[in-house]
Write a protein that holds these residues in place. Structure first.
Motif, PDB file in Angstrom:
ATOM      1  N   HIS A 272       0.274  -8.092  -3.255  1.00  0.00           N
ATOM      2  CA  HIS A 272       1.495  -8.164  -4.053  1.00  0.00           C
ATOM      3  C   HIS A 272       1.660  -7.008  -5.028  1.00  0.00           C
ATOM      4  O   HIS A 272       2.775  -6.573  -5.317  1.00  0.00           O
ATOM      5  CB  HIS A 272       1.484  -9.494  -4.824  1.00  0.00           C
ATOM      6  N   PHE A 273       0.570  -6.469  -5.545  1.00  0.00           N
ATOM      7  CA  PHE A 273       0.625  -5.516  -6.653  1.00  0.00           C
ATOM      8  C   PHE A 273       0.619  -4.082  -6.130  1.00  0.00           C
ATOM      9  O   PHE A 273      -0.367  -3.347  -6.275  1.00  0.00           O
ATOM     10  CB  PHE A 273      -0.538  -5.766  -7.618  1.00  0.00           C
ATOM     11  N   LEU A 274       1.706  -3.665  -5.536  1.00  0.00           N
ATOM     12  CA  LEU A 274       1.771  -2.398  -4.829  1.00  0.00           C
ATOM     13  C   LEU A 274       1.394  -1.200  -5.690  1.00  0.00           C
ATOM     14  O   LEU A 274       0.645  -0.329  -5.252  1.00  0.00           O
ATOM     15  CB  LEU A 274       3.185  -2.177  -4.258  1.00  0.00           C
ATOM     16  N   ALA A 275       1.922  -1.150  -6.905  1.00  0.00           N
ATOM     17  CA  ALA A 275       1.717   0.019  -7.757  1.00  0.00           C
ATOM     18  C   ALA A 275       0.266   0.183  -8.190  1.00  0.00           C
ATOM     19  O   ALA A 275      -0.148   1.290  -8.563  1.00  0.00           O
ATOM     20  CB  ALA A 275       2.616  -0.057  -8.986  1.00  0.00           C
ATOM     21  N   GLU A 276      -0.509  -0.894  -8.137  1.00  0.00           N
ATOM     22  CA  GLU A 276      -1.922  -0.827  -8.516  1.00  0.00           C
ATOM     23  C   GLU A 276      -2.850  -0.846  -7.312  1.00  0.00           C
ATOM     24  O   GLU A 276      -3.917  -0.243  -7.342  1.00  0.00           O
ATOM     25  CB  GLU A 276      -2.242  -1.984  -9.463  1.00  0.00           C
ATOM     26  N   GLU A 277      -2.453  -1.536  -6.250  1.00  0.00           N
ATOM     27  CA  GLU A 277      -3.288  -1.595  -5.058  1.00  0.00           C
ATOM     28  C   GLU A 277      -3.088  -0.376  -4.152  1.00  0.00           C
ATOM     29  O   GLU A 277      -4.030   0.051  -3.472  1.00  0.00           O
ATOM     30  CB  GLU A 277      -2.984  -2.858  -4.261  1.00  0.00           C
ATOM     31  N   ALA A 278      -1.875   0.159  -4.122  1.00  0.00           N
ATOM     32  CA  ALA A 278      -1.572   1.293  -3.245  1.00  0.00           C
ATOM     33  C   ALA A 278      -0.702   2.315  -3.973  1.00  0.00           C
ATOM     34  O   ALA A 278       0.394   2.657  -3.519  1.00  0.00           O
ATOM     35  CB  ALA A 278      -0.871   0.795  -1.987  1.00  0.00           C
ATOM     36  N   PRO A 279      -1.173   2.838  -5.117  1.00  0.00           N
ATOM     37  CA  PRO A 279      -0.316   3.717  -5.926  1.00  0.00           C
ATOM     38  C   PRO A 279       0.121   4.986  -5.207  1.00  0.00           C
ATOM     39  O   PRO A 279       1.268   5.417  -5.364  1.00  0.00           O
ATOM     40  CB  PRO A 279      -1.189   4.034  -7.144  1.00  0.00           C
ATOM     41  N   PHE A 280      -0.763   5.575  -4.407  1.00  0.00           N
ATOM     42  CA  PHE A 280      -0.397   6.825  -3.748  1.00  0.00           C
ATOM     43  C   PHE A 280       0.680   6.603  -2.693  1.00  0.00           C
ATOM     44  O   PHE A 280       1.547   7.454  -2.479  1.00  0.00           O
ATOM     45  CB  PHE A 280      -1.632   7.494  -3.156  1.00  0.00           C
ATOM     46  N   ASP A 281       0.645   5.457  -2.033  1.00  0.00           N
ATOM     47  CA  ASP A 281       1.701   5.130  -1.074  1.00  0.00           C
ATOM     48  C   ASP A 281       3.036   4.914  -1.788  1.00  0.00           C
ATOM     49  O   ASP A 281       4.086   5.347  -1.307  1.00  0.00           O
ATOM     50  CB  ASP A 281       1.330   3.869  -0.283  1.00  0.00           C
ATOM     51  N   VAL A 282       2.997   4.228  -2.932  1.00  0.00           N
ATOM     52  CA  VAL A 282       4.222   4.013  -3.702  1.00  0.00           C
ATOM     53  C   VAL A 282       4.782   5.352  -4.182  1.00  0.00           C
ATOM     54  O   VAL A 282       5.990   5.609  -4.086  1.00  0.00           O
ATOM     55  CB  VAL A 282       3.964   3.068  -4.897  1.00  0.00           C
ATOM     56  N   ILE A 283       3.920   6.198  -4.699  1.00  0.00           N
ATOM     57  CA  ILE A 283       4.346   7.526  -5.159  1.00  0.00           C
ATOM     58  C   ILE A 283       5.008   8.298  -4.020  1.00  0.00           C
ATOM     59  O   ILE A 283       6.082   8.895  -4.190  1.00  0.00           O
ATOM     60  CB  ILE A 283       3.144   8.316  -5.711  1.00  0.00           C
ATOM     61  N   ASP A 284       4.390   8.289  -2.858  1.00  0.00           N
ATOM     62  CA  ASP A 284       4.922   9.010  -1.704  1.00  0.00           C
ATOM     63  C   ASP A 284       6.292   8.466  -1.290  1.00  0.00           C
ATOM     64  O   ASP A 284       7.235   9.231  -1.049  1.00  0.00           O
ATOM     65  CB  ASP A 284       3.942   8.910  -0.538  1.00  0.00           C
ATOM     66  N   GLU A 285       6.413   7.146  -1.233  1.00  0.00           N
ATOM     67  CA  GLU A 285       7.683   6.535  -0.834  1.00  0.00           C
ATOM     68  C   GLU A 285       8.768   6.790  -1.871  1.00  0.00           C
ATOM     69  O   GLU A 285       9.925   7.072  -1.521  1.00  0.00           O
ATOM     70  CB  GLU A 285       7.515   5.027  -0.612  1.00  0.00           C
ATOM     71  N   PHE A 286       8.429   6.727  -3.147  1.00  0.00           N
ATOM     72  CA  PHE A 286       9.403   6.997  -4.204  1.00  0.00           C
ATOM     73  C   PHE A 286       9.876   8.453  -4.141  1.00  0.00           C
ATOM     74  O   PHE A 286      11.075   8.729  -4.267  1.00  0.00           O
ATOM     75  CB  PHE A 286       8.801   6.706  -5.574  1.00  0.00           C
ATOM     76  N   ARG A 287       8.949   9.369  -3.951  1.00  0.00           N
ATOM     77  CA  ARG A 287       9.336  10.782  -3.916  1.00  0.00           C
ATOM     78  C   ARG A 287      10.281  11.071  -2.760  1.00  0.00           C
ATOM     79  O   ARG A 287      11.278  11.772  -2.910  1.00  0.00           O
ATOM     80  CB  ARG A 287       8.091  11.650  -3.804  1.00  0.00           C
ATOM     81  N   LYS A 288       9.986  10.523  -1.611  1.00  0.00           N
ATOM     82  CA  LYS A 288      10.851  10.734  -0.444  1.00  0.00           C
ATOM     83  C   LYS A 288      12.227  10.112  -0.659  1.00  0.00           C
ATOM     84  O   LYS A 288      13.242  10.695  -0.288  1.00  0.00           O
ATOM     85  CB  LYS A 288      10.190  10.159   0.812  1.00  0.00           C
ATOM     86  N   PHE A 289      12.249   8.935  -1.252  1.00  0.00           N
ATOM     87  CA  PHE A 289      13.504   8.201  -1.404  1.00  0.00           C
ATOM     88  C   PHE A 289      14.366   8.741  -2.534  1.00  0.00           C
ATOM     89  O   PHE A 289      15.559   9.028  -2.343  1.00  0.00           O
ATOM     90  CB  PHE A 289      13.201   6.719  -1.636  1.00  0.00           C
ATOM     91  N   PHE A 290      13.808   8.905  -3.710  1.00  0.00           N
ATOM     92  CA  PHE A 290      14.614   9.268  -4.863  1.00  0.00           C
ATOM     93  C   PHE A 290      15.094  10.726  -4.817  1.00  0.00           C
ATOM     94  O   PHE A 290      16.146  11.041  -5.350  1.00  0.00           O
ATOM     95  CB  PHE A 290      13.859   8.990  -6.165  1.00  0.00           C
TER      96      PHE A 290
END
Length: 291
Positions: free
Chosen positions: A272-290
């Motif tokens: 459930h805790f994406l930003a803490e369990e998979a921060p690099f994946d979240v960062i990558d997805e945010f960068r591509k999207f935003f």
């Protein structure tokens, strides 16, 4: 230190005298990040530190959470409605001088995010929600799986002071049990972040977070029903944990297509805790999207 030297702490007083605690820093266009339950803004630290190289990142504590004000709930729970919590964030961004910004929210923060998109669409350029299905959809499609997996939705809305008393008897255990139960097997959390969660999870926050959930089952459902013919108009990125409840119980993209016009997204290898369990994946997805 959880946040790097790009960030500074500050506080803002809303029009109804609620103090919002937040950190902000970086360079570029503004990106507002909203946290979930039972956490605070520090859940975003790893993601925010990296994204501050590309964006001016703002991480507040929602009303009732962290070091923000925790007013006693009204009889109808309206002061913890998502419309009111959304307005807090809009006032903060206006105080910072922003008429438009990027937005992302996790868990309860994602529900505030959803309401912001409905009430202030002219201010949101792109938006992301992490590991939720819409509140209205979840309650209307409640079943045994939902009430078992998300038992806290039905526990926390019980009349004051039942859940407050039971949680308050061992608040640290309850909070840490939530982190463990909702994360993927073997997941670890930053010890300093957990210390902050425990510090803030006092009597007042226990009450105010119960009020957050009570509002979701009452005034928020009324507001969502009234807004049901409106869809999120800006591009929406939905991310969720492959090991979590949402992935196991919902066709996430299909559900959100009924609530938003332009939906994309994927599951990440975590709970459930994406930003803490998979921060690099979240960062990558945010960068591509935003961008």
């Amino acid at each position: 230190m959880l946040f790097n030297k790009n960030f500074k702490k500050d506080r803002f007083i809303t029009s109804d005298n609620i103090q919002i605690n937040y950190v902000s820093g970086g360079r570029g266009e503004p990106l507002l990040l909203l946290h979930g339950y039972p956490q605070t803004h520090v859940m975003w630290a790893s993601v925010a530190n990296e994204l501050s190289n590309d964006y001016f990142v703002i991480c507040p504590d929602l009303r009732g959470y962290g070091d923000s004000s925790k007013p006693k709930g009204l009889e109808n729970h309206e002061n913890y409605s998502k419309k009111v919590m959304a307005n807090d964030m809009i006032e903060l961004m206006e105080e910072l001088g922003y008429e438009e910004f990027y937005l992302a929210g996790h868990d309860r923060g994602a529900r505030v995010t959803h309401r912001i998109c409905l009430d202030y669409p002219h201010m949101i350029k792109k938006v992301s929600v992490l590991d939720i299905a819409p509140t209205f959809h979840m309650f209307l499609n409640s079943d045994m799986n939902f009430s078992t997996g998300y038992y806290h939705w039905f526990f926390l809305i019980q009349e004051y002071p039942l859940p407050e008393t039971l949680i308050g008897n061992n608040a640290e255990y309850y909070l840490k049990e939530k982190l463990k139960r909702w994360s993927a097997p073997g997941a670890t959390f930053n010890e300093d972040a957990v210390k902050q969660y425990v510090r803030c999870f006092d009597k007042d926050m226990i009450h105010s977070t119960c009020e957050d959930y009570r509002a979701s089952a009452t005034v928020d459902m009324n507001d969502d029903a009234f807004s049901r013919d409106k869809k999120i108009s800006m591009p929406l990125l939905v991310l969720w944990g492959e090991k979590g409840f949402i992935n196991k119980n919902y066709n996430v993209i299909d559900v959100w297509k009924d609530y938003a016009k332009d939906v994309s997204g994927k599951a990440l290898e975590c709970g459930h805790f994406l930003a803490e369990e998979a921060p690099f994946d979240v960062i990558d997805e945010f960068r591509k999207f935003f961008r």
